[in-house]
Design a protein around this motif. Structure first.
Motif, PDB file in Angstrom:
ATOM      1  N   ALA A   1     -29.984  53.882  18.339  1.00  0.00           N
ATOM      2  CA  ALA A   1     -30.866  54.182  19.475  1.00  0.00           C
ATOM      3  C   ALA A   1     -31.498  52.913  20.018  1.00  0.00           C
ATOM      4  O   ALA A   1     -31.578  52.713  21.239  1.00  0.00           O
ATOM      5  CB  ALA A   1     -31.946  55.181  19.055  1.00  0.00           C
ATOM      6  N   LEU A   2     -31.934  52.019  19.124  1.00  0.00           N
ATOM      7  CA  LEU A   2     -32.561  50.778  19.578  1.00  0.00           C
ATOM      8  C   LEU A   2     -31.558  49.893  20.322  1.00  0.00           C
ATOM      9  O   LEU A   2     -31.901  49.258  21.323  1.00  0.00           O
ATOM     10  CB  LEU A   2     -33.143  50.023  18.371  1.00  0.00           C
ATOM     11  N   ARG A   3     -30.303  49.875  19.855  1.00  0.00           N
ATOM     12  CA  ARG A   3     -29.289  49.078  20.555  1.00  0.00           C
ATOM     13  C   ARG A   3     -29.017  49.626  21.953  1.00  0.00           C
ATOM     14  O   ARG A   3     -28.731  48.862  22.874  1.00  0.00           O
ATOM     15  CB  ARG A   3     -27.997  49.032  19.729  1.00  0.00           C
ATOM     16  N   ARG A   4     -29.115  50.945  22.110  1.00  0.00           N
ATOM     17  CA  ARG A   4     -28.911  51.544  23.436  1.00  0.00           C
ATOM     18  C   ARG A   4     -30.093  51.297  24.370  1.00  0.00           C
ATOM     19  O   ARG A   4     -29.912  51.108  25.576  1.00  0.00           O
ATOM     20  CB  ARG A   4     -28.697  53.064  23.309  1.00  0.00           C
ATOM     21  N   LEU A   5     -31.291  51.305  23.821  1.00  0.00           N
ATOM     22  CA  LEU A   5     -32.493  51.349  24.651  1.00  0.00           C
ATOM     23  C   LEU A   5     -33.118  49.987  24.938  1.00  0.00           C
ATOM     24  O   LEU A   5     -33.807  49.835  25.954  1.00  0.00           O
ATOM     25  CB  LEU A   5     -33.548  52.238  23.965  1.00  0.00           C
ATOM     26  N   ALA A   6     -32.937  49.012  24.057  1.00  0.00           N
ATOM     27  CA  ALA A   6     -33.620  47.723  24.211  1.00  0.00           C
ATOM     28  C   ALA A   6     -32.611  46.607  24.472  1.00  0.00           C
ATOM     29  O   ALA A   6     -31.587  46.525  23.784  1.00  0.00           O
ATOM     30  CB  ALA A   6     -34.435  47.405  22.967  1.00  0.00           C
ATOM     31  N   PRO A   7     -32.877  45.729  25.439  1.00  0.00           N
ATOM     32  CA  PRO A   7     -31.951  44.624  25.727  1.00  0.00           C
ATOM     33  C   PRO A   7     -31.704  43.724  24.522  1.00  0.00           C
ATOM     34  O   PRO A   7     -30.615  43.173  24.371  1.00  0.00           O
ATOM     35  CB  PRO A   7     -32.655  43.858  26.852  1.00  0.00           C
ATOM     36  N   ASP A   8     -32.714  43.550  23.671  1.00  0.00           N
ATOM     37  CA  ASP A   8     -32.564  42.702  22.487  1.00  0.00           C
ATOM     38  C   ASP A   8     -32.275  43.516  21.229  1.00  0.00           C
ATOM     39  O   ASP A   8     -32.387  43.014  20.107  1.00  0.00           O
ATOM     40  CB  ASP A   8     -33.820  41.859  22.276  1.00  0.00           C
ATOM     41  N   GLY A   9     -31.884  44.776  21.405  1.00  0.00           N
ATOM     42  CA  GLY A   9     -31.667  45.651  20.256  1.00  0.00           C
ATOM     43  C   GLY A   9     -30.566  45.178  19.328  1.00  0.00           C
ATOM     44  O   GLY A   9     -30.671  45.312  18.106  1.00  0.00           O
ATOM     45  N   GLU A  10     -29.512  44.597  19.891  1.00  0.00           N
ATOM     46  CA  GLU A  10     -28.408  44.125  19.063  1.00  0.00           C
ATOM     47  C   GLU A  10     -28.871  43.018  18.107  1.00  0.00           C
ATOM     48  O   GLU A  10     -28.582  43.054  16.904  1.00  0.00           O
ATOM     49  CB  GLU A  10     -27.274  43.614  19.950  1.00  0.00           C
ATOM     50  N   ALA A  11     -29.589  42.029  18.637  1.00  0.00           N
ATOM     51  CA  ALA A  11     -30.052  40.911  17.804  1.00  0.00           C
ATOM     52  C   ALA A  11     -31.049  41.392  16.746  1.00  0.00           C
ATOM     53  O   ALA A  11     -31.002  40.964  15.587  1.00  0.00           O
ATOM     54  CB  ALA A  11     -30.694  39.838  18.674  1.00  0.00           C
ATOM     55  N   LEU A  12     -31.957  42.293  17.133  1.00  0.00           N
ATOM     56  CA  LEU A  12     -32.962  42.781  16.189  1.00  0.00           C
ATOM     57  C   LEU A  12     -32.327  43.572  15.055  1.00  0.00           C
ATOM     58  O   LEU A  12     -32.669  43.386  13.884  1.00  0.00           O
ATOM     59  CB  LEU A  12     -33.981  43.652  16.928  1.00  0.00           C
ATOM     60  N   THR A  13     -31.411  44.465  15.391  1.00  0.00           N
ATOM     61  CA  THR A  13     -30.807  45.294  14.343  1.00  0.00           C
ATOM     62  C   THR A  13     -29.866  44.483  13.461  1.00  0.00           C
ATOM     63  O   THR A  13     -29.761  44.743  12.263  1.00  0.00           O
ATOM     64  CB  THR A  13     -30.071  46.502  14.936  1.00  0.00           C
ATOM     65  N   ALA A  14     -29.211  43.465  14.029  1.00  0.00           N
ATOM     66  CA  ALA A  14     -28.351  42.607  13.200  1.00  0.00           C
ATOM     67  C   ALA A  14     -29.179  41.916  12.121  1.00  0.00           C
ATOM     68  O   ALA A  14     -28.752  41.783  10.971  1.00  0.00           O
ATOM     69  CB  ALA A  14     -27.631  41.588  14.064  1.00  0.00           C
ATOM     70  N   ARG A  15     -30.380  41.497  12.492  1.00  0.00           N
ATOM     71  CA  ARG A  15     -31.264  40.820  11.534  1.00  0.00           C
ATOM     72  C   ARG A  15     -31.639  41.743  10.378  1.00  0.00           C
ATOM     73  O   ARG A  15     -31.546  41.360   9.199  1.00  0.00           O
ATOM     74  CB  ARG A  15     -32.521  40.343  12.257  1.00  0.00           C
ATOM     75  N   VAL A  16     -32.043  42.962  10.689  1.00  0.00           N
ATOM     76  CA  VAL A  16     -32.489  43.858   9.622  1.00  0.00           C
ATOM     77  C   VAL A  16     -31.302  44.382   8.820  1.00  0.00           C
ATOM     78  O   VAL A  16     -31.417  44.661   7.620  1.00  0.00           O
ATOM     79  CB  VAL A  16     -33.358  44.998  10.202  1.00  0.00           C
ATOM     80  N   GLU A  17     -30.132  44.495   9.446  1.00  0.00           N
ATOM     81  CA  GLU A  17     -28.941  44.900   8.703  1.00  0.00           C
ATOM     82  C   GLU A  17     -28.572  43.850   7.651  1.00  0.00           C
ATOM     83  O   GLU A  17     -28.113  44.201   6.565  1.00  0.00           O
ATOM     84  CB  GLU A  17     -27.782  45.126   9.671  1.00  0.00           C
ATOM     85  N   GLU A  18     -28.773  42.590   7.975  1.00  0.00           N
ATOM     86  CA  GLU A  18     -28.541  41.534   6.983  1.00  0.00           C
ATOM     87  C   GLU A  18     -29.496  41.688   5.797  1.00  0.00           C
ATOM     88  O   GLU A  18     -29.107  41.502   4.634  1.00  0.00           O
ATOM     89  CB  GLU A  18     -28.723  40.159   7.624  1.00  0.00           C
ATOM     90  N   GLU A  19     -30.758  42.022   6.094  1.00  0.00           N
ATOM     91  CA  GLU A  19     -31.723  42.251   5.015  1.00  0.00           C
ATOM     92  C   GLU A  19     -31.289  43.431   4.149  1.00  0.00           C
ATOM     93  O   GLU A  19     -31.354  43.367   2.914  1.00  0.00           O
ATOM     94  CB  GLU A  19     -33.112  42.501   5.593  1.00  0.00           C
ATOM     95  N   HIS A  20     -30.852  44.513   4.803  1.00  0.00           N
ATOM     96  CA  HIS A  20     -30.404  45.688   4.052  1.00  0.00           C
ATOM     97  C   HIS A  20     -29.223  45.338   3.148  1.00  0.00           C
ATOM     98  O   HIS A  20     -29.147  45.802   2.002  1.00  0.00           O
ATOM     99  CB  HIS A  20     -30.000  46.808   5.012  1.00  0.00           C
ATOM    100  N   GLN A  21     -28.294  44.536   3.663  1.00  0.00           N
ATOM    101  CA  GLN A  21     -27.136  44.167   2.853  1.00  0.00           C
ATOM    102  C   GLN A  21     -27.559  43.334   1.643  1.00  0.00           C
ATOM    103  O   GLN A  21     -27.052  43.524   0.532  1.00  0.00           O
ATOM    104  CB  GLN A  21     -26.132  43.381   3.697  1.00  0.00           C
ATOM    105  N   GLU A  22     -28.495  42.429   1.845  1.00  0.00           N
ATOM    106  CA  GLU A  22     -28.965  41.597   0.739  1.00  0.00           C
ATOM    107  C   GLU A  22     -29.678  42.446  -0.309  1.00  0.00           C
ATOM    108  O   GLU A  22     -29.519  42.231  -1.521  1.00  0.00           O
ATOM    109  CB  GLU A  22     -29.887  40.492   1.250  1.00  0.00           C
ATOM    110  N   ILE A  23     -30.469  43.421   0.142  1.00  0.00           N
ATOM    111  CA  ILE A  23     -31.131  44.340  -0.793  1.00  0.00           C
ATOM    112  C   ILE A  23     -30.082  45.145  -1.556  1.00  0.00           C
ATOM    113  O   ILE A  23     -30.190  45.344  -2.778  1.00  0.00           O
ATOM    114  CB  ILE A  23     -32.114  45.265  -0.043  1.00  0.00           C
ATOM    115  N   ASN A  24     -29.051  45.623  -0.857  1.00  0.00           N
ATOM    116  CA  ASN A  24     -27.961  46.347  -1.518  1.00  0.00           C
ATOM    117  C   ASN A  24     -27.361  45.515  -2.647  1.00  0.00           C
ATOM    118  O   ASN A  24     -27.175  45.998  -3.771  1.00  0.00           O
ATOM    119  CB  ASN A  24     -26.857  46.663  -0.493  1.00  0.00           C
ATOM    120  N   ASP A  25     -27.042  44.270  -2.335  1.00  0.00           N
ATOM    121  CA  ASP A  25     -26.396  43.410  -3.324  1.00  0.00           C
ATOM    122  C   ASP A  25     -27.306  43.167  -4.530  1.00  0.00           C
ATOM    123  O   ASP A  25     -26.856  43.200  -5.682  1.00  0.00           O
ATOM    124  CB  ASP A  25     -26.020  42.071  -2.683  1.00  0.00           C
ATOM    125  N   LEU A  26     -28.593  42.923  -4.259  1.00  0.00           N
ATOM    126  CA  LEU A  26     -29.534  42.654  -5.349  1.00  0.00           C
ATOM    127  C   LEU A  26     -29.718  43.875  -6.248  1.00  0.00           C
ATOM    128  O   LEU A  26     -29.700  43.759  -7.478  1.00  0.00           O
ATOM    129  CB  LEU A  26     -30.894  42.248  -4.780  1.00  0.00           C
TER     130      LEU A  26
END
Length: 227
Positions: free
Chosen positions: A72-97
């Motif tokens: 939803a954020l990627r659809r609605l916000a012009p910077d949604g792609e960059a913002l969600t990419a950042r938090v997805e990286e955090e989620h992946q790092e948490i997954n690995d840990l």
């Protein structure tokens, strides 16, 4: 600049069923559990149960975000792609840990270090969401509180049926995460209810199924892209 969620009332966030309020509520519970884990005088068994609660909440919460909120954020916000990419990286790092934590035992000297690193990342993820991502979603929907409440209902439904353990190879975005992740949810929840020894056996089965599901998704994705 939108206000952080921490600086707003329930009404300003769209009401009790708004996805913003639901997110903040889960974040507060994670903070409480992480503080409880560190509290003095707790037995190893009490810490184990608390860590289990943290893991279950972290991964069901993140899966719902990746399935409902970030698209939803990627659809609605012009910077949604960059913002969600950042938090997805955090989620992946948490997954690995956390996957690494689950491979250690209570006596493993690495365990406390890994847990502290995971907690620091979870707290950073919460700050990024409450100060950056979710205020941008709120700003995009500032004239549509009903949409925030509808997102809240969808998010809660996914969270209640989401995987509760790390599956680092599962994609972070739909439809790949749903194809690979949703079938793992029932197995994760059975695993949560079993004694420790049986959980380890089922955990290996889940890992095998996760790898097969990811392989299937990648084959489907390659086929789709080739058309």
């Amino acid at each position: 600049m939108p206000l952080s969620l921490t600086q707003q009332s329930v009404e300003e966030l769209g009401g009790r069923s708004s996805v913003l309020v639901r997110q903040r509520r889960d974040h507060a519970e994670l903070d409480r559990l992480m503080n409880l884990y560190r509290a003095d005088g707790r037995t190893e068994e009490e810490r184990r149960r608390t860590l289990k609660d943290i893991v279950q909440l972290t991964f069901s919460h993140a899966f719902a975000e990746e399935t409902v909120l970030w698209p939803a954020l990627r659809r609605l916000a012009p910077d949604g792609e960059a913002l969600t990419a950042r938090v997805e990286e955090e989620h992946q790092e948490i997954n690995d840990l956390v996957a690494e934590i689950e491979r250690t035992g209570p006596a493993d000297p690495r365990r406390d270090v890994l847990v502290e690193r995971a907690f620091a990342l979870i707290r950073q993820d919460i700050r990024d969401e409450e100060d950056l991502l979710l205020p941008r979603l709120q700003e995009a929907l500032r004239h549509d509180p009903k949409h925030l409440r509808a997102l809240g209902t969808a998010w809660e439904a996914v969270r209640r049926t989401a995987p509760t353990h790390p599956h680092p190879a599962v994609p972070r975005r739909p439809p790949g995460n749903a194809l690979a992740g949703v079938p793992l949810s029932a197995l994760d929840r059975v695993r949560d209810a079993l004694p420790a020894g049986a959980r380890a056996v089922l955990g290996r089965t889940v890992a095998t199924l996760a790898a097969a599901a990811v392989s299937r998704w990648r084959a489907v994705d390659r086929s789709r892209r080739g058309r």
